[in-house]
Design a protein around this motif. Sequence first.
Motif, PDB file in Angstrom:
ATOM      1  N   ARG A   1      59.166  43.069  44.794  1.00 59.45           N
ATOM      2  CA  ARG A   1      59.696  44.367  45.232  1.00 59.45           C
ATOM      3  C   ARG A   1      59.862  45.337  44.069  1.00 59.45           C
ATOM      4  NH1 ARG A   1      61.987  40.897  48.693  1.00 59.45           N
ATOM      5  NH2 ARG A   1      63.845  40.429  47.447  1.00 59.45           N
ATOM      6  N   ARG A   2      60.311  44.850  42.930  1.00 62.58           N
ATOM      7  CA  ARG A   2      60.569  45.726  41.774  1.00 62.58           C
ATOM      8  C   ARG A   2      59.282  46.231  41.118  1.00 62.58           C
ATOM      9  NH1 ARG A   2      65.765  45.660  39.419  1.00 62.58           N
ATOM     10  NH2 ARG A   2      67.230  44.428  40.631  1.00 62.58           N
ATOM     11  N   THR A   3      58.210  45.452  41.211  1.00 59.28           N
ATOM     12  CA  THR A   3      56.963  45.834  40.533  1.00 59.28           C
ATOM     13  C   THR A   3      55.869  46.308  41.476  1.00 59.28           C
ATOM     14  OG1 THR A   3      56.105  43.573  40.629  1.00 59.28           O
ATOM     15  CG2 THR A   3      57.372  44.196  38.645  1.00 59.28           C
ATOM     16  N   GLY A   4      56.013  46.009  42.773  1.00 60.30           N
ATOM     17  CA  GLY A   4      54.959  46.351  43.720  1.00 60.30           C
ATOM     18  C   GLY A   4      53.788  45.388  43.695  1.00 60.30           C
ATOM     19  N   VAL A   5      53.966  44.256  43.038  1.00 60.38           N
ATOM     20  CA  VAL A   5      52.922  43.232  42.967  1.00 60.38           C
ATOM     21  C   VAL A   5      53.230  42.186  44.038  1.00 60.38           C
ATOM     22  CG1 VAL A   5      51.825  41.464  41.530  1.00 60.38           C
ATOM     23  CG2 VAL A   5      52.583  43.621  40.494  1.00 60.38           C
ATOM     24  N   LYS A   6      52.248  41.875  44.856  1.00 62.52           N
ATOM     25  CA  LYS A   6      52.459  40.913  45.939  1.00 62.52           C
ATOM     26  C   LYS A   6      52.713  39.506  45.393  1.00 62.52           C
ATOM     27  CE  LYS A   6      49.821  43.568  49.223  1.00 62.52           C
ATOM     28  NZ  LYS A   6      48.703  43.673  50.103  1.00 62.52           N
ATOM     29  N   VAL A   7      53.485  38.756  46.143  1.00 60.34           N
ATOM     30  CA  VAL A   7      53.857  37.401  45.738  1.00 60.34           C
ATOM     31  C   VAL A   7      52.634  36.527  45.429  1.00 60.34           C
ATOM     32  CG1 VAL A   7      54.969  35.256  46.519  1.00 60.34           C
ATOM     33  CG2 VAL A   7      56.126  37.461  46.845  1.00 60.34           C
ATOM     34  N   PRO A   8      51.591  36.503  46.275  1.00 62.45           N
ATOM     35  CA  PRO A   8      50.425  35.675  45.924  1.00 62.45           C
ATOM     36  C   PRO A   8      49.770  36.113  44.607  1.00 62.45           C
ATOM     37  CG  PRO A   8      50.326  36.318  48.236  1.00 62.45           C
ATOM     38  CD  PRO A   8      51.444  37.096  47.617  1.00 62.45           C
ATOM     39  N   THR A   9      49.825  37.401  44.325  1.00 61.32           N
ATOM     40  CA  THR A   9      49.243  37.904  43.078  1.00 61.32           C
ATOM     41  C   THR A   9      50.075  37.446  41.888  1.00 61.32           C
ATOM     42  OG1 THR A   9      48.382  39.809  44.281  1.00 61.32           O
ATOM     43  CG2 THR A   9      48.446  39.972  41.881  1.00 61.32           C
ATOM     44  N   ILE A  10      51.386  37.427  42.040  1.00 62.85           N
ATOM     45  CA  ILE A  10      52.256  36.916  40.967  1.00 62.85           C
ATOM     46  C   ILE A  10      51.922  35.460  40.691  1.00 62.85           C
ATOM     47  CG2 ILE A  10      54.635  36.394  40.308  1.00 62.85           C
ATOM     48  CD1 ILE A  10      55.462  38.872  42.008  1.00 62.85           C
TER      49      ILE A  10
ATOM     50  N   GLY B   1      63.171  36.220  34.540  1.00 66.12           N
ATOM     51  CA  GLY B   1      64.081  37.056  33.766  1.00 66.12           C
ATOM     52  C   GLY B   1      63.491  38.431  33.504  1.00 66.12           C
ATOM     53  N   ARG B   2      64.213  39.212  32.753  1.00 67.69           N
ATOM     54  CA  ARG B   2      63.779  40.568  32.390  1.00 67.69           C
ATOM     55  C   ARG B   2      62.420  40.570  31.671  1.00 67.69           C
ATOM     56  NH1 ARG B   2      64.589  45.500  34.248  1.00 67.69           N
ATOM     57  NH2 ARG B   2      64.110  47.023  32.659  1.00 67.69           N
ATOM     58  N   PRO B   3      62.185  39.625  30.736  1.00 65.72           N
ATOM     59  CA  PRO B   3      60.866  39.627  30.063  1.00 65.72           C
ATOM     60  C   PRO B   3      59.697  39.470  31.037  1.00 65.72           C
ATOM     61  CG  PRO B   3      62.410  38.254  28.851  1.00 65.72           C
ATOM     62  CD  PRO B   3      63.077  38.624  30.150  1.00 65.72           C
ATOM     63  N   GLU B   4      59.865  38.624  32.047  1.00 64.25           N
ATOM     64  CA  GLU B   4      58.796  38.434  33.037  1.00 64.25           C
ATOM     65  C   GLU B   4      58.604  39.689  33.885  1.00 64.25           C
ATOM     66  OE1 GLU B   4      60.116  34.623  31.581  1.00 64.25           O
ATOM     67  OE2 GLU B   4      61.305  36.095  32.673  1.00 64.25           O
TER      68      GLU B   4
ATOM     69  N   LEU C   1      55.142  41.634  33.974  1.00 62.70           N
ATOM     70  CA  LEU C   1      54.457  41.903  35.233  1.00 62.70           C
ATOM     71  C   LEU C   1      54.214  43.398  35.410  1.00 62.70           C
ATOM     72  CD1 LEU C   1      53.184  40.686  37.714  1.00 62.70           C
ATOM     73  CD2 LEU C   1      55.419  40.776  38.827  1.00 62.70           C
ATOM     74  N   ALA C   2      55.156  44.236  34.998  1.00 68.09           N
ATOM     75  CA  ALA C   2      54.964  45.687  35.060  1.00 68.09           C
ATOM     76  C   ALA C   2      53.808  46.100  34.142  1.00 68.09           C
ATOM     77  CB  ALA C   2      56.251  46.412  34.682  1.00 68.09           C
TER      78      ALA C   2
END
Length: 137
Positions: free
Chosen positions: A9-18, A41-44, A48-49
């Motif tokens: 939700r915070r990055t707009g990247v879908k879960v399967p993509t993560i 955590g924050r670094p991840e 991801l962003a």
Amino acid sequence: MYSIGDLSRRTGVKVPTIRYYEQMGLLEAPERSEGNQRRFGRPELERLAFIRHARDLGLTIDSIRQLIDLSGHPDRPCGDADRIAKEQLASVRERIARLRKLEAELERIATCCAAETVGDCYVIRALSDHALCDGDH
């Protein structure tokens, strides 16, 4: 700590993509909760962003991997990062040039047709016979 859903939700990247980025080694395997949930955590989140922005700019997974590696060495010269960005810029410019040719040809084909029936349609004829095109595209 963020769940994978929070990260999505915070990055707009879908879960399967993560999960895919984890498999590709772009994201470290996260800690797991007692319930075996991924906990980021924050670094991840920041990583991801970074990946999301790089993908938005059309960079390949390999280029992103190289940039991530470079970012882990802040004292190194940035020539390799500049080279990666310039290569992507050249690639984008090539695609734009191809798209402009396609646009011109499609505009020509779409505006050349004065027929009233499909049997006489220039669009259909031009798509069937590449020789009717006004050049390479």
